[in-house]
Design an enzyme around this catalytic site. Structure first.
Site, short mmCIF file in Angstrom:
data_model
loop_
_atom_site.label_atom_id
_atom_site.label_comp_id
_atom_site.label_asym_id
_atom_site.label_seq_id
_atom_site.Cartn_x
_atom_site.Cartn_y
_atom_site.Cartn_z
N TYR A 1 -7.70 -4.59 -14.87
CA TYR A 1 -7.04 -3.29 -14.69
C TYR A 1 -5.61 -3.36 -15.24
CZ TYR A 1 -4.67 0.54 -12.37
OH TYR A 1 -3.89 1.64 -12.12
N ARG B 1 4.31 -1.42 11.70
CA ARG B 1 4.26 -2.20 10.45
C ARG B 1 3.48 -3.50 10.70
NH1 ARG B 1 8.18 -5.36 9.70
NH2 ARG B 1 9.86 -3.85 10.00
N LYS C 1 -11.14 3.05 -4.13
CA LYS C 1 -12.34 3.30 -4.94
C LYS C 1 -13.59 3.40 -4.04
CE LYS C 1 -9.47 3.02 -8.41
NZ LYS C 1 -8.23 2.56 -7.87
N ASP D 1 -11.07 -9.91 -7.41
CA ASP D 1 -10.95 -8.46 -7.24
C ASP D 1 -12.37 -7.91 -7.27
OD1 ASP D 1 -10.68 -5.73 -7.62
OD2 ASP D 1 -8.86 -5.91 -8.84
#
Ligand code: P1T
Length: 379
Positions: free
Chosen positions: A98, A46, A195, A170
């Site tokens: 978004y 992690r 993406k 973003d």
């Protein structure tokens, strides 16, 4: 190192054990210690994983930053940025963004006492007018999803610097191939790496890149403390995807230009949203801050008819009707019922996300097949 070389080599070193050119997929949750604390820099996956670290170094390199962080999704990356804030803090965000980001802001972080101002960000003076003593962050998406508005990153950076705020961009739609927000003055670059960075529609992932060491330390702390990391296999896939980012983006832009021009000349098409048009309201800013205009396009047909939009997306054969974007294959979406359904109708219509809007992620197939497909679908 220039950008096209960075996509392949940036931040990378050959595997120390056997010289493997690609980093091994370290599919491990933990690492042997000789004595408590006696390890080779890795204790638990992690916190750190060598495959993820290789990807994080690549993220930092292609965005021109110093520190990269990889998350289990784009929204997990945004969630980490929001956790820099405290109750009472205010965020100025673009109102065209978004739907999932809007939902995270309004349905999760508003409950934790963060106040969001969703505004049109085309005019920097309007942004400045929302700054007050509680403002901590400006959140920008450019080009915006799905209306392809362009926000002037340099102008936002001037406001954020003047008032001591953070500016996060973003960069999912543009990618660092087209636009480098850190060089334009942003503090944080965020990606849905699902993406274009991944590029093959086979991974869900998020990324952050920063330059400032203390900001990076706070984000690494949140990444480890909250735990929204990605696995080594997905890290490997996105690292592989990045190696062809520049060639894919070049073709996305070429095909995007042809599709935008085809649509704008189609007698049944009312309006095409693509920042490469000279008549696009923010074309000059796009030209100044982007290298080209990308492969994302939205459009509405004449009559602004919902049923007609649905008929078109159902008739497409080479374009697949699906959520998401940025893969090698062309996708079509209906934002009002798909990606932006979580934004109330009256809010989304204010920014132009009407029921008749269709969004295209133009892939890298042969352009003739894409145009033929649109021709038969629009009729
Ligand atoms: O899906 P995820 O990897 O969590 O990323 C969220 C996200 C953040 N920012 C932008 C600009 C995005 O487009 C997305 C995800 N968008 C879609 C799934 C979509 O089809 O628009």
């Amino acid at each position: 190192m220039k950008f096209n070389t960075k996509t392949i080599h940036g931040g990378q070193e050959h595997d120390k054990a056997y010289g493997a050119v690609m980093p091994p997929i370290y599919q491990t949750s933990t690492y042997a210690q000789t004595t408590p604390g006696g390890h080779k820099g890795y204790e638990y996956s992690r916190t750190h994983n060598p495959t993820r670290n290789a990807l994080e170094n690549a993220f930092a390199s292609i965005e021109g930053g110093d520190y990269g962080l990889a998350f289990g999704s784009g929204l997990a990356a945004i969630d980490a940025v929001m956790k820099l804030l405290k109750p009472g803090d205010e965020v100025i965000s673009t109102n065209d963004l978004y739907g999932g980001t809007y939902r995270l802001f309004t349905k999760v972080f508003e409950d934790f006492g963060i106040k969001f101002h969703f505004i049109g960000m085309q005019d920097p003076e309007v942004i400045a007018s929302y700054v007050n003593a509680q403002t901590k962050l400006i959140w920008v998406e450019t080009p915006t999803n799905p209306m392809m508005n362009i926000i002037d990153i340099k102008a936002c950076a001037a406001i954020s610097k003047k008032h001591g705020l953070l500016l996060a961009v973003d960069n999912t739609f543009a990618t660092p191939y087209l636009q480098q927000p850190l060089a334009l003055g942003a503090d944080i670059v965020m990606h849905s790496a699902t993406k274009y960075l991944g590029g093959h529609s086979d991974v869900v992932m998020g990324a952050l890149v920063v330059k400032d060491k203390s900001l990076a330390d706070r984000l690494y702390f949140i990444q480890n403390a909250s735990g929204a990391i990605c696995g080594p296999q997905d890290s490997f896939l996105v690292l592989r995807g990045i190696k062809t980012l520049h060639v894919r983006m070049q073709r996305h832009c070429e095909n995007g230009r042809d599709v935008a021009q085809y649509l704008s000349s189609h007698p049944k098409v009312e309006k095409v949203y693509w920042p490469g048009f000279e008549h696009h309201p923010n074309h000059e800013v796009a030209k100044a801050q982007m290298k080209d205009f990308g492969g994302m396009i939205s459009f509405v047909t004449k009559g602004n008819n919902y049923q007609e939009a649905i008929r078109i997306v159902e008739r497409l054969k080479v374009f697949t009707l699906a959520e998401s974007l940025g893969g090698v294959e062309s996708l079509a979406g209906h934002p009002a019922s798909m990606t932006h359904a979580s934004i109330p109708k009256e809010e989304r219509e204010k920014t132009g996300v009407v029921d008749a809007l269709i969004r295209l992620s133009v892939g890298i197939e042969d352009i003739d097949d894409l145009i033929d497909d649109l021709r038969q679908a629009i009729g």
